[in-house]
Design an enzyme around this catalytic site. Structure first.
Site, short mmCIF file in Angstrom:
data_model
loop_
_atom_site.label_atom_id
_atom_site.label_comp_id
_atom_site.label_asym_id
_atom_site.label_seq_id
_atom_site.Cartn_x
_atom_site.Cartn_y
_atom_site.Cartn_z
N SER A 1 0.81 -1.22 0.00
CA SER A 1 0.00 0.00 0.00
C SER A 1 0.85 1.27 0.00
O SER A 1 0.32 2.36 -0.19
CB SER A 1 -0.93 0.01 1.22
OG SER A 1 -0.19 0.09 2.42
N LYS B 1 -6.20 4.91 8.10
CA LYS B 1 -5.05 5.68 7.61
C LYS B 1 -5.40 7.17 7.50
O LYS B 1 -4.59 8.04 7.91
CB LYS B 1 -4.62 5.15 6.25
CG LYS B 1 -3.99 3.76 6.34
CD LYS B 1 -3.65 3.20 4.96
CE LYS B 1 -2.98 1.84 5.08
NZ LYS B 1 -2.65 1.24 3.78
#
Length: 797
Positions: free
Chosen positions: A655, A698
């Protein structure tokens, strides 16, 4: 760029159940159990309709879906339509004492049967001595004894009468019978005999020798007559005992008329009692000692052999059993044979045979956790053995592995008819299917439980109904409509997809309990929206210590994160930490350095063995993207290094590959990256930004870090556009976006992200190059310089 900016409405999907309730606090309707698990329910229904062997069930799915609750509810509903199985007992096998005999009785009959035989034994203790103390027995025994004595007396008298005719007397002495001469009607002694004339002595001697054989023959008949007498007495004992036993057993025979195995056992009991009584009394010294000998036998003895070991009692049960064994070890599964210490040795008998879960579930359903079964020594193999053979063998683990030298029992196997349901996750299911050749033959039915379902108005209402029914079933306060909406929204957050709803009913049930506590503290009769929100906030606060620790270190500058200014080759990536009870995100500084080289991108995390294979794969993709987009017709003369700054643990996942590529491009173009941006997303070799997990955590992690450092309103997060349906952000983040104090961008390509983080045009490829002054043109130009540097200065011939 404006089209890439997401509105606050794009960051969350609210639930609206307006009109769902007629009035606040009105209980919602009944739950349509089992909610959202049509596939699994269909599979279980199919298994229940199959009587052929092998159609046992493996319920597949992660914990928290309510598999146990759903399966048990389905099985209990089915069990109520089925007949109650019989009771199971063990009794002594008189022909083979080491192999207890198994009997079945109608449900509830085992305890009655055990009580009947216990009563029989208690009555036996008094009835038998009484029978042998009775006048009838005494008279018949005395008659037999007198007949034996008369027979002996008559034989002696007859021989004596015959010998007297020849002047010979038959005398009885302690040493036996002797012959003596008679003279003048008197028996003469040895001295007088010696004075007789020689011819008289010789005549007497000849007569003694002749008649001694007759005396000997008579005496030899005495043991035969004694034996015949003992046979007659034994027959009398048997008759008296048999009559007594039959009188006691007759009511039991009537009570179990038509049950051939039970009647056969009662017959065996009666025969054994008679045999044991006869054996004991044959050693009794006389008729007076018979009752005393019997009392000794019946007080000390082995009368437990006539009792019943109730293995399974279904008295009061309705329908088939549904049994869950939470500790499926070998003995708890198939039973065991216990021992007791006696005179320094371990002994056992049929009364020490103990049941297992298979006995309890026989005729019904058995629920087991697969991982517990597989980790218990020999339990899995024994279960397969029982299912294949369709009978339960009770055997100790010591005997199973050949380590026991203690004499034990081998109980007769119990016929088995049971439907087994195993619970486990998908990895375990596929592992068993691949590695165990018996698994798919025995567990043909896979009940695959859904983890989530599509979210639409119908499923929102269904979930609201379901959680309201849970609250009612758990004795909690009813939910107001707004509270049900918050639970539905949380279900989307749990699955990280606003287009789907989580089916983790355990988590939703826990939330209801916690919200009910908040409502109780606020003295409200119903659970309101603010109670659910407060419960979620309290839950987050309980688990936020690690996150708060990270944010505090960012605030103090211990973790060096820049949120202001611009830096070449440096970018804020986003990482997520998944803990068993929670997950949180935080920014991670990623830096890149470049120079002319041989076309390799060094992943420092991998080189230091801190990077996982997926992360390393993501870095390798970057080299493919760079060479294809900027050096398609020339050598790729780049050496670069990438590192996660202040990262001291394992790094896994791809990611951060988009952030790593942007850092590389910034370093190559020598264009600074705005540190107010953070980005997450993986990248393909074609430059497409691909979705990642943990997107909500996040974004919220970067928001918290910015707030801790003092936000100025320029901070922003870039996420893959394909992750937009996953956004279910906290309310404070949404408010900040609405008030333009924080921004969230969604991109599809690395060029879109490059334009955002640099504030410059990325540049679209035209032919073999890029428009002048764009970031991509600068990257391409720098790589060309590296190529020339690697080639070195040209020389003339």
């Amino acid at each position: 760029m404006a089209s890439l900016l997401l509105s606050s409405e794009s960051l969350f999907r609210p639930c609206d159940l307006e009109g769902f309730l007629d009035a606040p606090g009105t209980p919602l309707g009944e739950a349509d159990e089992p909610f959202g698990q049509a596939r699994a329910v269909e599979a279980i229904g199919m298994a229940l309709s199959m009587s052929a062997p092998g159609y046992d069930v493996f319920a597949v799915g992660p914990p928290g879906l309510g598999k146990h609750r759903i399966v048990r509810a389905l099985l209990e509903k089915e069990a109520r339509t089925r007949p109650t199985p019989p009771d199971e007992v063990y009794v002594h096998d008189f022909a083979n004492p080491l192999r207890p005999h198994h009997l079945r009785l109608p449900a509830g009959g085992a305890v009655r049967f055990a009580a009947e035989l216990k009563g029989f034994v208690d009555q036996l203790r008094s009835a038998l001595p009484t029978a042998f103390e009775g006048e009838d027995y005494r008279t018949r025994a005395a008659t037999l004894e007198k007949a034996r004595d008369d027979r002996r007396t008559d034989a002696v008298a007859l021989l004596r009468k015959e010998l007297v005719k020849e002047s010979i007397a038959l005398l009885s002495t302690p040493m036996g019978f002797v012959l003596a001469p008679i003279k003048d009607g008197e028996v003469i002694g040895p001295d007088a005999f010696a004075e007789l004339p020689k011819e008289d002595r010789e005549r007497f001697a000849e007569g003694f020798e002749q008649h001694q054989q007759r005396v000997r023959g008579m005496v030899e008949l005495f043991p035969i007559w004694d034996h015949e007498h003992r046979v007659q007495v034994d027959a009398l004992h048997r008759t008296v005992a048999a009559n007594t036993v039959e009188r006691l057993l007759s009511p039991l025979r009537l009570a179990h008329e038509g049950d051939a195995p039970v009647l056969a056992h009662l017959t065996a009991v009666g025969e054994d009692v008679v045999a044991k009584v006869s054996e004991l009394l044959s050693e009794a010294p006389g008729q007076v000692a018979v009752p005393e000998a019997l009392r000794k036998l019946l007080s000390s003895a082995p009368l437990e052999r006539y009792l019943v070991n109730v293995l399974v009692d279904r008295d009061g049960s309705i329908g088939a059993p549904v049994v869950y064994e939470d500790l499926p070890t070998h003995p708890r599964l198939v039973g065991r044979v216990e021992h007791r210490a006696h005179l320094g040795a371990l002994v056992t008998d049929f009364t020490l045979v103990r049941k297992g879960a298979l006995h309890e579930a026989n005729g019904g359903f058995l629920l087991l956790d697969a991982i517990g079964l597989l980790t218990a020594p020999y339990a899995w193999e024994e279960l397969k053995r029982c299912l294949r053979g369709r009978e339960i063998h009770i055997e100790s683990l010591g005997e199973r592995v050949g380590l026991s030298s203690t004499a034990s029992l081998d109980p007769e196997p119990v016929p088995l008819s049971v439907k087994v349901v195993l619970f486990g996750d998908r990895q375990l299911y596929y592992l068993l299917a691949e590695r165990d050749p018996d698994f798919l033959d025995l567990f043909k039915v896979q009940a695959d439980f859904e983890e989530d379902l599509p979210r639409d108005p119908a499923t929102e209402r269904a979930l609201a109904t379901h959680v309201s029914a849970i609250a009612r079933a758990e004795g909690l306060r009813p939910l107001e409509t707004s509270a049900a909406c918050r639970v539905v929204e949380h279900a989307s957050r749990l699955v990280e997809d606003r287009e789907r709803l989580s089916l983790r009913t355990h988590a939703l049930r826990d939330l209801l309990h916690e919200a009910d506590r908040v409502a109780a503290q606020a003295t409200h009769a119903v659970i309101l929206s603010e109670h659910v929100v407060a419960a979620l906030a309290a839950r987050a606060r309980r688990g936020d210590r690690p996150k708060d620790h990270v944010v505090e270190r960012i605030k103090r500058g211990i973790y060096q994160i820049e949120t202001k200014g611009a830096v070449v080759g440096q970018i804020n990536g986003l990482a997520v930490v998944g803990l068993p009870t929670a997950a949180f995100g935080f920014p991670q500084r990623i830096t890149a350095r470049v120079h002319a080289g041989k076309g390799d991108v060094v992943d420092i995390e991998r080189e230091s063995e801190l990077g996982g294979p997926i992360h390393s794969k993501g870095v390798m993709i970057l080299a493919g993207y760079l060479s294809a987009n900027y050096c398609a017709d020339r050598p790729f003369a780049l050496s670069a290094s990438l590192v996660f700054e202040q990262s001291y643990g394992h790094v896994e996942g791809d990611s951060a590959s988009a952030a790593e590529l942007l850092a590389l491009l910034s370093a190559l173009a020598e264009v600074p990256i705005l540190q107010s941006f953070a980005i997450t997303g993986s990248v393909s070799q074609l430059g497409r930004i691909q979705p990642i997990g943990g997107v909500n955590e996040k974004i919220e992690g970067f928001f918290d870090a910015c707030a801790a450092r003092g936000a100025n309103g320029d901070e922003a997060v870039i996420v893959p556009r394909t992750n937009v349906p996953n956004l279910m952000l906290r309310e404070d983040v949404r408010v900040a976006v609405r008030e333009r104090r924080f921004r969230v961008f969604a991109v599809e390509t690395i060029d879109e992200a490059l334009g955002l983080v640099t504030g410059l045009e990325a540049g679209e490829r035209v032919g073999g190059g890029y428009p002048r002054g764009t970031v991509n043109e600068r990257v391409q130009s720098r790589l060309q310089q590296f190529g020339e540097a690697v080639k070195g200065p040209r020389t003339k011939d």
